[in-house]
Design an enzyme around this catalytic site. Structure first.
Site, mmCIF file in Angstrom:
data_model
loop_
_atom_site.group_PDB
_atom_site.id
_atom_site.type_symbol
_atom_site.label_atom_id
_atom_site.label_comp_id
_atom_site.label_asym_id
_atom_site.label_seq_id
_atom_site.Cartn_x
_atom_site.Cartn_y
_atom_site.Cartn_z
ATOM 1 N N ASP A 49 46.246 42.874 51.387
ATOM 2 C CA ASP A 49 44.641 42.478 50.615
ATOM 3 C C ASP A 49 46.350 42.762 49.231
ATOM 4 O O ASP A 49 47.039 43.527 49.113
ATOM 5 C CB ASP A 49 44.094 43.071 50.352
ATOM 6 C CG ASP A 49 42.951 43.048 49.202
ATOM 7 O OD1 ASP A 49 42.518 41.407 48.846
ATOM 8 O OD2 ASP A 49 41.848 43.514 48.387
ATOM 9 N N GLY A 50 46.295 41.820 48.063
ATOM 10 C CA GLY A 50 46.261 42.047 46.855
ATOM 11 C C GLY A 50 47.774 40.866 47.092
ATOM 12 O O GLY A 50 48.965 40.956 45.872
ATOM 13 N N TRP B 38 50.173 39.941 43.327
ATOM 14 C CA TRP B 38 51.118 40.209 43.033
ATOM 15 C C TRP B 38 51.765 39.046 42.633
ATOM 16 O O TRP B 38 52.882 39.109 41.779
ATOM 17 C CB TRP B 38 51.936 40.241 44.373
ATOM 18 C CG TRP B 38 52.878 40.235 45.148
ATOM 19 C CD1 TRP B 38 54.226 41.586 45.113
ATOM 20 C CD2 TRP B 38 54.218 39.477 44.698
ATOM 21 N NE1 TRP B 38 55.396 41.275 45.411
ATOM 22 C CE2 TRP B 38 55.133 40.704 45.074
ATOM 23 C CE3 TRP B 38 54.174 38.042 45.776
ATOM 24 C CZ2 TRP B 38 56.981 39.296 45.460
ATOM 25 C CZ3 TRP B 38 55.119 37.442 45.397
ATOM 26 C CH2 TRP B 38 56.694 38.105 45.370
ATOM 27 N N THR C 128 35.821 35.069 56.850
ATOM 28 C CA THR C 128 34.455 34.183 57.004
ATOM 29 C C THR C 128 34.339 33.803 55.488
ATOM 30 O O THR C 128 33.980 32.548 55.405
ATOM 31 C CB THR C 128 33.300 34.523 57.866
ATOM 32 O OG1 THR C 128 33.067 35.977 57.728
ATOM 33 C CG2 THR C 128 33.803 34.356 58.865
ATOM 34 N N ASN D 174 36.017 33.824 52.975
ATOM 35 C CA ASN D 174 37.315 33.940 52.066
ATOM 36 C C ASN D 174 37.777 31.725 51.850
ATOM 37 O O ASN D 174 38.236 30.770 51.379
ATOM 38 C CB ASN D 174 39.466 33.647 53.266
ATOM 39 C CG ASN D 174 38.827 35.081 52.393
ATOM 40 O OD1 ASN D 174 39.966 35.528 53.367
ATOM 41 N ND2 ASN D 174 38.703 35.516 51.486
ATOM 42 N N TRP D 175 36.837 31.263 52.608
ATOM 43 C CA TRP D 175 36.596 29.857 52.596
ATOM 44 C C TRP D 175 36.104 29.669 50.916
ATOM 45 O O TRP D 175 36.570 27.971 51.063
ATOM 46 C CB TRP D 175 35.405 29.327 53.352
ATOM 47 C CG TRP D 175 35.951 29.409 55.019
ATOM 48 C CD1 TRP D 175 35.140 29.874 56.071
ATOM 49 C CD2 TRP D 175 36.997 28.397 55.914
ATOM 50 N NE1 TRP D 175 35.959 29.884 57.194
ATOM 51 C CE2 TRP D 175 36.931 28.811 57.314
ATOM 52 C CE3 TRP D 175 38.127 27.535 55.759
ATOM 53 C CZ2 TRP D 175 37.745 28.965 58.356
ATOM 54 C CZ3 TRP D 175 38.767 26.879 56.204
ATOM 55 C CH2 TRP D 175 38.557 27.083 58.380
ATOM 56 N N ARG E 143 37.177 29.977 48.891
ATOM 57 C CA ARG E 143 38.671 30.040 47.771
ATOM 58 C C ARG E 143 39.093 28.604 47.574
ATOM 59 O O ARG E 143 38.746 27.394 48.348
ATOM 60 C CB ARG E 143 39.777 30.532 48.136
ATOM 61 C CG ARG E 143 39.118 32.158 48.506
ATOM 62 C CD ARG E 143 40.630 33.153 48.742
ATOM 63 N NE ARG E 143 40.319 34.146 48.582
ATOM 64 C CZ ARG E 143 40.879 35.335 48.660
ATOM 65 N NH1 ARG E 143 42.518 34.796 48.591
ATOM 66 N NH2 ARG E 143 40.646 36.481 48.590
ATOM 67 N N ARG F 129 43.575 49.389 53.694
ATOM 68 C CA ARG F 129 43.610 48.787 53.022
ATOM 69 C C ARG F 129 44.470 48.984 51.439
ATOM 70 O O ARG F 129 44.549 49.725 51.190
ATOM 71 C CB ARG F 129 42.624 48.757 52.152
ATOM 72 C CG ARG F 129 41.926 47.580 51.331
ATOM 73 C CD ARG F 129 40.758 46.834 51.347
ATOM 74 N NE ARG F 129 40.690 45.906 50.968
ATOM 75 C CZ ARG F 129 39.501 44.831 50.754
ATOM 76 N NH1 ARG F 129 38.684 45.281 51.272
ATOM 77 N NH2 ARG F 129 39.639 43.704 50.389
ATOM 78 N N SER G 208 35.405 44.593 53.151
ATOM 79 C CA SER G 208 34.455 43.763 53.214
ATOM 80 C C SER G 208 34.879 42.983 54.592
ATOM 81 O O SER G 208 35.592 41.556 55.233
ATOM 82 C CB SER G 208 36.532 42.493 52.198
ATOM 83 O OG SER G 208 36.199 43.810 51.230
ATOM 84 N N GLU H 189 39.351 56.872 60.567
ATOM 85 C CA GLU H 189 39.576 56.799 58.740
ATOM 86 C C GLU H 189 40.348 56.233 58.574
ATOM 87 O O GLU H 189 40.572 54.604 58.545
ATOM 88 C CB GLU H 189 40.472 58.425 59.248
ATOM 89 C CG GLU H 189 40.305 59.168 60.157
ATOM 90 C CD GLU H 189 39.198 60.077 59.599
ATOM 91 O OE1 GLU H 189 39.371 59.957 58.683
ATOM 92 O OE2 GLU H 189 38.135 60.561 60.766
HETATM 93 C C1 IPE Z 1 39.613 40.447 52.316
HETATM 94 O O1 IPE Z 1 40.657 40.595 51.136
HETATM 95 C C2 IPE Z 1 40.535 39.481 53.526
HETATM 96 C C3 IPE Z 1 41.181 39.581 54.090
HETATM 97 C C4 IPE Z 1 42.473 40.394 53.595
HETATM 98 C C5 IPE Z 1 41.991 39.083 55.145
HETATM 99 P P1 IPE Z 1 39.877 39.784 50.319
HETATM 100 O O2 IPE Z 1 40.032 39.777 49.157
HETATM 101 O O3 IPE Z 1 39.035 38.603 50.513
HETATM 102 O O4 IPE Z 1 38.582 40.467 50.006
HETATM 103 P P2 IPE Z 1 37.368 41.029 48.714
HETATM 104 O O5 IPE Z 1 36.828 39.316 48.685
HETATM 105 O O6 IPE Z 1 38.023 41.342 47.612
HETATM 106 O O7 IPE Z 1 36.365 41.272 49.084
HETATM 107 C C1 IPE Z 2 45.052 39.056 50.763
HETATM 108 O O1 IPE Z 2 45.191 38.575 49.348
HETATM 109 C C2 IPE Z 2 44.908 37.785 51.594
HETATM 110 C C3 IPE Z 2 44.150 36.978 51.842
HETATM 111 C C4 IPE Z 2 42.701 37.693 51.421
HETATM 112 C C5 IPE Z 2 44.165 35.596 52.867
HETATM 113 P P1 IPE Z 2 44.260 37.681 48.107
HETATM 114 O O2 IPE Z 2 44.635 36.783 48.120
HETATM 115 O O3 IPE Z 2 43.062 38.218 48.723
HETATM 116 O O4 IPE Z 2 44.399 38.883 46.552
HETATM 117 P P2 IPE Z 2 44.170 39.347 45.829
HETATM 118 O O5 IPE Z 2 43.312 40.276 46.296
HETATM 119 O O6 IPE Z 2 43.477 38.364 45.301
HETATM 120 O O7 IPE Z 2 44.962 39.661 44.826
HETATM 121 MG MG MG Z 3 41.996 40.276 48.056
#
Ligand code: IPE
Ligand code: IPE
Ligand code: MG
Length: 249
Positions: free
Chosen positions: A29-30, A34, A75, A77-78, A80, A196, A204, A215
């Protein structure tokens, strides 16, 4: 020099580890933040994140970790924007073409999640990658694509219900062990450790069944900035956790 040979040439020090988790889950994540910090479109963060994913997979093997699961696309992330989803799907396809170096390094590759919503090309590449690496017994890298813990449990329940309907299973025999046999990768042990990055302290919907006694390790580092040393540090911290699984120790 190819990327793989650079990695081979780099002298790596492996820390002395006393208690290595068998199965590590990583919520990558992130990436978006970044990229935003650099004034770049989010997809650049995902591209950078893939490099880290490749490096941490190798590091996991070097540390003797048996199973490492990376959460790559949920599931949810669609939701976006389409151009971001398309960019992520393109990255999966491209990287499955380049996964040969994992195979050269004898890393077994598997996938969890609902594949039916993915493109036929991607599904074919996934199957191909799994087949070409299925004989490796050292480290298994599991990629969670179109994965949701609730979705996985729901699909498992449907599979069990089908068996009940066909008279192959009695409802009285459905225990957690039996139900877990219907999950996407039933032979893989539950998660010991969930890492994480990016400062969020939630699952998530990541492997909620398998994480029942895991843990957790949270860090503010954004995934594209996450280094092998950060992974080592997280793994070393695992040895300090006193696990009881509901018992007394
Ligand atoms: C969790 O990250 C999903 C993945 C890393 C693939 P998200 O960025 O989608 O999670 P939320 O929306 O911050 O909970
Ligand atoms: C994780 O990074 C990758 C996926 C969930 C596909 P993010 O895209 O969620 O990055 P942030 O959380 O918006 O920074
Ligand atoms: Mg994220």
């Amino acid at each position: 020099m190819t990327e793989a040979s650079v990695i081979m040439a780099k002298s790596v020090t492996i820390p002395e580890l006393t208690d290595v988790p068998v199965h590590v889950g990583v919520i990558m994540d992130g990436n978006g933040r970044w990229a935003k910090k650099r004034g770049l479109p989010r997809k650049f963060g995902h591209r950078e994140g893939v490099k880290v994913f490749r490096s941490i997979t190798r590091r996991a093997k070097a540390l003797g970790i048996k199973y490492i699961t990376f959460y790559a696309f949920s599931t949810e992330n669609w939701k976006r924007p389409k151009d971001e989803v398309d960019a992520i799907m393109e990255l999966f396809e491209k990287n499955l073409d380049e996964v040969k170096d994992f195979i050269d390094e004898e890393i077994r590759v598997r996938f969890i999640g609902d594949r039916s919503a993915l493109s036929p090309t991607l599904q074919a590449k996934m199957l191909n990658t799994e087949k070409s690496s299925e004989h490796f017994t050292g480290t298994t890298m599991i990629l969670a694509i179109n994965y949701g813990g609730q979705d996985e449990i729901c699909r498992a329940a449907v599979k069990a219900a089908e068996k009940v309907k066909n008279g192959e299973l009695d409802t009285a025999d459905i225990t957690p062990d039996v139900l877990s046999g219907f999950l996407d990768a039933p032979d893989i042990p539950p998660l010991d450790y969930v890492i994480r990055p990016s400062g969020e302290m939630r699952l998530s919907n990541f492997m909620i069944w398998q994480a029942a006694y895991a843990e957790y390790y949270f860090t503010d580092i954004l995934w594209p900035d996450f280094k092998d040393e950060d992974f080592d540090k997280a793994i070393m911290e695992f040895a300090n956790r006193g696990r009881r699984f509901g018992g007394v120790k």
